[in-house]
Design an enzyme around this catalytic site. Structure first.
Site, PDB file in Angstrom:
ATOM      1  N   GLU A 251       0.874  -1.311  -0.066  1.00  0.00           N
ATOM      2  CA  GLU A 251       0.099   0.075   0.057  1.00  0.00           C
ATOM      3  C   GLU A 251       0.719   1.238  -0.040  1.00  0.00           C
ATOM      4  OE1 GLU A 251      -2.777   0.351   3.117  1.00  0.00           O
ATOM      5  OE2 GLU A 251      -3.363   2.336   2.713  1.00  0.00           O
ATOM      6  N   SER A 368       0.149   7.289   9.601  1.00  0.00           N
ATOM      7  CA  SER A 368       0.690   8.788   9.748  1.00  0.00           C
ATOM      8  C   SER A 368       2.189   8.918   9.621  1.00  0.00           C
ATOM      9  CB  SER A 368       0.259   9.026  11.183  1.00  0.00           C
ATOM     10  OG  SER A 368       1.022   8.418  12.310  1.00  0.00           O
ATOM     11  N   ASN A 369       2.700   9.990   9.443  1.00  0.00           N
ATOM     12  CA  ASN A 369       4.083  10.358   9.305  1.00  0.00           C
ATOM     13  C   ASN A 369       4.980   9.686  10.516  1.00  0.00           C
ATOM     14  OD1 ASN A 369       2.491  11.781   7.291  1.00  0.00           O
ATOM     15  ND2 ASN A 369       4.471  12.520   6.792  1.00  0.00           N
TER      16      ASN A 369
END
Lengths: 383, 341, 341, 383
Positions: A251, A368-369
């Site tokens: 992904e 998330s980062n």
């Protein structure tokens, strides 16, 4: 894995160039026929089943699947070329994107022969949309916090629980659900399994979640003692987390992780060419350099996949940089174009409005980062 | 904003706008206008509610903080101000201002107006005030809302009305000469000041919401607020919000006191608040996770306003250019301290 | 860079430069030049050591990674390349290249050169190669180092020699016509490619040092690496370093293979590596704390190089403008993919 | 303290304007006489004792001290005006800066009558430089990790330990040392005390630490059983950490926390005015807006100090933003000026070189940004 992330550059050959020309001709034809207009983030939010079927007919879906399952035995690098051309054009590919990107490799790897027969050829024809039921209410980034349960019952499994933020469930033909089959929530990663549930199905309710742009792309999917057949288990019982993690690398590894706002950037590049504003030109040059580098990195990740090297760390790193780039494109255009964004506006204003409203998703989806950076830090051996 | 009348206004307006339920906007507007809050800061002799720019800023701040879609900036900050400056009276009902100048010509003693005017909230307004260029004169004129003008509706990113009026020789209901210094640049600056206050308030709302979210929610088995990365984000957010607040409040004070360098203050404040909006919205969404991306959560109402307002009345690029132009005539440090040098 | 000859070059050069002790630079240069590494990538028929751009890049990369001040980029990447392109032979000793064109005129059959030329490492060089503008001709010429020219010494931020030669009718020791396409822009591009490789290598050195530092040092009673903020910084650093490495390596490959769009690759790589230098140096210093700010620590040797090299042969603004200009003639996406479109 | 940081704007009055005019006249005169050239970071690194004495003679040092101690009974806001004018000019103020900023308020508050008499008038005359011995080897940002010990002996205290990164110790007349008088390192904040040690002193060795710019601004200060008098204890025994924390708020609260690179910015503004490059103009406008806001924030902090409100949180927040601004000034100028930085260069190139080489210090000194953000987070009640 002690000094830096090994990511040697890859050079595409002549065959890739011919394939690219074919895809561009096809897209030029579609654009000329008015079957789509370029949109930002179209791979998440613009589904056109007929368009997906036309791509399938040309052999551009399920490209890396074996021909025995309706695939085309092509390399991840050839798939990369098709993928980046579709993204650059902002083409309406959401109807097949998740199925092609994640579910096809996962079913090929973990699926039973019957599951492969059932889903892979349909995916390759562009006729089978998939949704992925992963996040749960209140779980945030903690994907392992799974409360959905699958209980073995006579003739199958009974699934109960709620999934949220499920992209495309409202048009998907099937959904893959991560559920606890064994143990308790305290076991976290252990005891989870994946199931494929065809849609619509009794006991499965799909409710729209409208996002801040007012649109309906994601859903809440509620399983109320939904009973599915024995053979809907995907892969190994209890190995769900491992399977999901491998999917996540897929992904995160694609060029969509930096290209969501490329249609806006291309439109702005035309705008700048006509304007001749030196300040805008320089910043366009800056975004171009970053895009060039991200493309080279993304290509290297595809090459690693093609060679069977797992690109988990590199993919996380590219997504971290890529999602920042996507957001910086939006910010640069809005700051310099001198136009007010307008929902459904006819030109740059409409593309800009859409991109701004989607921008929180760039860094939320696919990890998330912070999560991505933890993956990278672990890869550097510091955790 | 700590003196008493302002605290009282803050409390009253908060009570009016901080409610849920049906027709929240309509009820809020009704009560605000009944209380005269939609014309605060406009002199009573011009038909306003009196009070100064400080009081007006409180009303605008509270409405923006609660993201309630009422046009207090448009009525009091802009329309009422334009009318009062031109010596005209504010008509009853909702009166909003045009962002563009109309072209006027006199015919049989009647001032007729033409042009394509951007008028936020026009669809709801009883009257529209506009600046007018008529031969060599600069005028301020009132257009009745029912004058049969063409209205094209549009919305900003937050769904607030940003309409277009198409005038073709409409008769003005009232007009007066614009006083010296009242021109398109002055109107833009006035709007920029209003949006600076609103941006700072919306930013504060993001901070309040984020703080609550990270203290109430858990992830990986502990409160979000316990994660160092979350704390660092929250602190960066607080810094940005405070910068926006200080700049907006300092600009309000400079304009209120008629400082010589008030124009620099407004330019700097709108630049600071517009440029800060990005980081505030981004950290806000990052800290709220997917939940804040749902249209049902309050967060989107403030972040979409941050994204819309930063472009209105000049974004930071506009005001950066403006400050750079001011530096052609003045040295850098004296410009910053507001001295002759 | 995984094939065998390159791995062997890497190991050999590393052994030469990765040493401490007295006169480290002098010894490294002596061994590098004795081994022919200062002229790698320059054809043997031109007096070089043979090998391709890939091999040359390895040598430059290793020297930059270890921050050893030897002019391999200047001798092999630039001077040797210029001479070979013009069909001239490389003189014995250290030969470096001028960044500027000289003005030539012929007098009694002798080519005489004038001008103010920026020549890195000139103070140490036996010969200097320069491009020459002589009437309508473009030439490449060799100036002997002992020709009695005026030399003004200067250093970049890392203390590396960046000298100025002042020529006033000095006789060239050799000269030849420049082939088509060999011009000031080509020289700048060549230098930009060299600096891209060096910047990426210096950035990698920061990452390696930072990783070691945070795993070895403790603060507040636990290893620095256990702090989430430290991990996040380190990951951001790794991302930036990887981007710089990939861009530099891809540009080397594009030039090595003579790709049609090699010029775009070099522009993008120098822009990426120059722009990345800031964050890499900043995170590096932040993670090392005050220790890394001492001149005794290795970190300063690489960060000062990052700060110096990013400006040399065009900083990112220069190359951004260059890419923007390329977009006047080509559409955006085909430019990125290197296709005609 | 639940919603945001309360920091109301402050407006300077007419008296401040007159004071500012006086300071500017003085500085214009000094510049005309060639007594200094504007330098970045001069408050840390450019000491000129004669210049400091001239400032002292004009009453611009120790301004807020009572006249009984040679001070001038002026408000922190008047001090703010003088401070910002000196910083904007890049004047050589390092000889008195630390003494005036931190030690004068600290000695006034915690010092014995004898200490006040001894140091305060000298500080106000600009004749007494102070150094602060705080950091220790290997401690990093953990200032409470103190291994230096002070042992009570006959007739005084015996101090043993090493301090590092001590600014200006090589020209200071005295150094304030944080040392452990009681307990063990595990007690951390408890059991620490402050001592004033006059310099030079037997048993105290001062060694230069050269920083990456090759300059000597900071030192290693080694105490080898150095014996100091009984009354060199500053304030309360064991209260050292509390005293130091209050000093830190003073240290962080001044306009030097955003103004270190203002001399570079002013020089560049002149350069831009002559160049007329639209892209540079816009970015100059951007830095100007940020500086304007930081100045308003800094002024608010000074007003809070003047009203006796402790500005700890606000000061940390302003320093966090301010140090980023200082670094962004350097980055913007280097990116746009089109010149190569050069050490000791005659113009913008020299200022730029100096600022680049000092830039790591902007975020390291006075607390790293991580530490500052922790202070802010704690102020928001989340820790």
């Amino acid at each position: 894995m002690t000094t830096s992330i090994h990511l040697p550059p890859h050079r595409l050959g002549e065959a890739a160039r011919r394939l690219r020309d074919d895809v561009r001709s096809f897209l030029d034809g579609e654009l000329a026929a008015g079957t789509f207009v370029p949109r930002c983030d179209a791979w998440m939010s613009v589904a056109d089943p007929a368009f997906s079927r036309r791509l399938g007919a040309r052999g551009w879906i399920g490209m890396t699947l074996p021909s025995a399952y309706g695939g085309h035995d092509r390399s991840p690098l050839e798939r990369f070329v098709v993928t980046e051309e579709l993204l650059a054009a902002g083409a309406p590919v959401a109807a097949h994107w998740i199925a092609d990107r994640q579910m096809a490799p996962s079913i090929l790897r973990h699926g039973s022969p019957a599951q492969r027969e059932r889903y892979l050829p349909a995916i390759a024809r562009g006729e089978c949309s998939f949704a992925i039921g992963m996040s749960e209410p209140d779980a945030g980034s903690d994907l392992a916090s799974v409360r959905t349960r699958a209980r073995q019952v006579d003739g199958g499994w009974e699934i109960t629980g709620t999934k949220v933020w499920t992209t495309g469930a409202h048009f998907a033909h099937a959904i893959v659900v991560l559920a606890r089959t064994d143990g308790s929530p305290a076991d976290r990663h252990a005891g989870l399994s994946q199931f494929i549930v065809d849609l619509p199905a009794p006991g499965v309710e799909i409710r729209p979640i409208r996002t801040i742009d007012g649109e309906h792309h994601v859903n809440e999917v509620i399983f109320e003692a939904a009973v599915v057949a024995e053979d809907s288990l995907l892969g190994e019982r209890g190995a769900g987390w491992r399977q999901v993690t491998a999917e996540l690398a897929h992904e995160r590894s694609g060029p969509e992780r930096y290209m969501s706002t490329v249609p806006l950037l291309r439109a702005w590049a035309e705008h700048v060419r006509q304007q001749g504003d030196a300040s805008a030109e320089r910043e366009l040059g800056g975004l171009t350099a970053r895009a060039w580098t991200l493309r080279q990195m993304s290509l290297s990740v595809a090459a690693a996949l093609a060679e069977g090297r797992p690109p988990e760390i590199a993919a996380a790193l590219v997504k971290d940089l890529g999602s920042r780039f996507e957001a910086d494109v939006v910010e640069t255009v809005r700051r310099l174009a001198g136009i007010e964004p307008r929902k459904n506006g006819p030109g740059l204003d409409g593309l800009l409005a859409e991109a701004i409203l989607h921008s929180p998703a760039f860094t939320l989806r696919g990890g998330s980062n912070e999560i991505l950076r933890s993956v990278v830090a672990r890869g550097l051996g510091v955790r | 904003m700590n003196d008493d009348p302002r605290a009282e206004i803050r409390a009253t307006v908060t009570a009016i706008v901080d409610r849920r339920g049906e027709d929240r906007t309509g009820r809020a507007w009704k009560e605000l206008s009944e209380g005269g809050f939609h014309l605060i800061g406009v002199p009573e002799e011009a038909g306003g509610s009196g009070g100064g720019l400080g009081e007006l800023s409180v009303v605008v701040d509270v409405a923006a903080f609660h993201a309630v879609p009422v046009p207090v900036a448009e009525t009091a900050f802009l329309a009422g101000w334009l009318l009062a400056r031109a010596g005209l009276s504010v008509p009853a009902g909702m009166t909003v201002a045009s962002l563009d100048e109309a072209i006027g010509h006199r015919q049989d003693g009647v001032l007729r107006l033409s042009g394509r005017l951007r008028v936020p909230w026009a669809r709801h307004a009883g009257h529209v005030v506009t600046m007018v260029r008529c031969a060599e004169e600069n005028l301020v004129a009132v257009i009745p809302g029912d004058a049969g003008v063409d209205l094209v509706t549009a919305e900003n990113l937050a769904g607030e009305p940003r309409d277009l009026l198409v005038l073709d020789g409409v008769a003005a209901a009232a007009s007066a000469a614009a006083p010296p210094g009242l021109d398109a640049a002055a109107l833009l600056r006035r709007g920029a000041l209003a949006r600076s206050v609103q941006l700072a308030a919306a930013a504060r709302a993001v901070l309040v919401s984020a703080r609550r979210h990270v203290t109430e929610r858990e992830q990986f088995g502990r409160p979000l607020a316990r994660f160092q990365a979350v704390q660092q984000h929250l602190a960066a957010l607080a810094a940005q919000v405070t910068a926006m607040q200080v700049s907006a409040q300092a600009a309000v004070a400079a304009v209120e006191h008629g400082d010589a360098d008030a124009a620099v203050a407004v330019a700097a404040a709108k630049a600071t608040t517009s440029a800060g909006a990005r980081q505030v919205a981004a950290i806000g969404h990052q800290l709220h996770g997917a939940l804040g991306y749902s249209s049902e959560h309050h967060l989107g109402a403030v972040t979409t306003r941050l994204w819309a307002w930063r472009e209105e009345f000049g974004n930071e690029s506009h005001w950066h250019d403006h400050l750079a132009a001011a530096l052609h005539d003045r040295a850098w440090w004296p410009l910053l301290t507001g001295d002759a040098g």
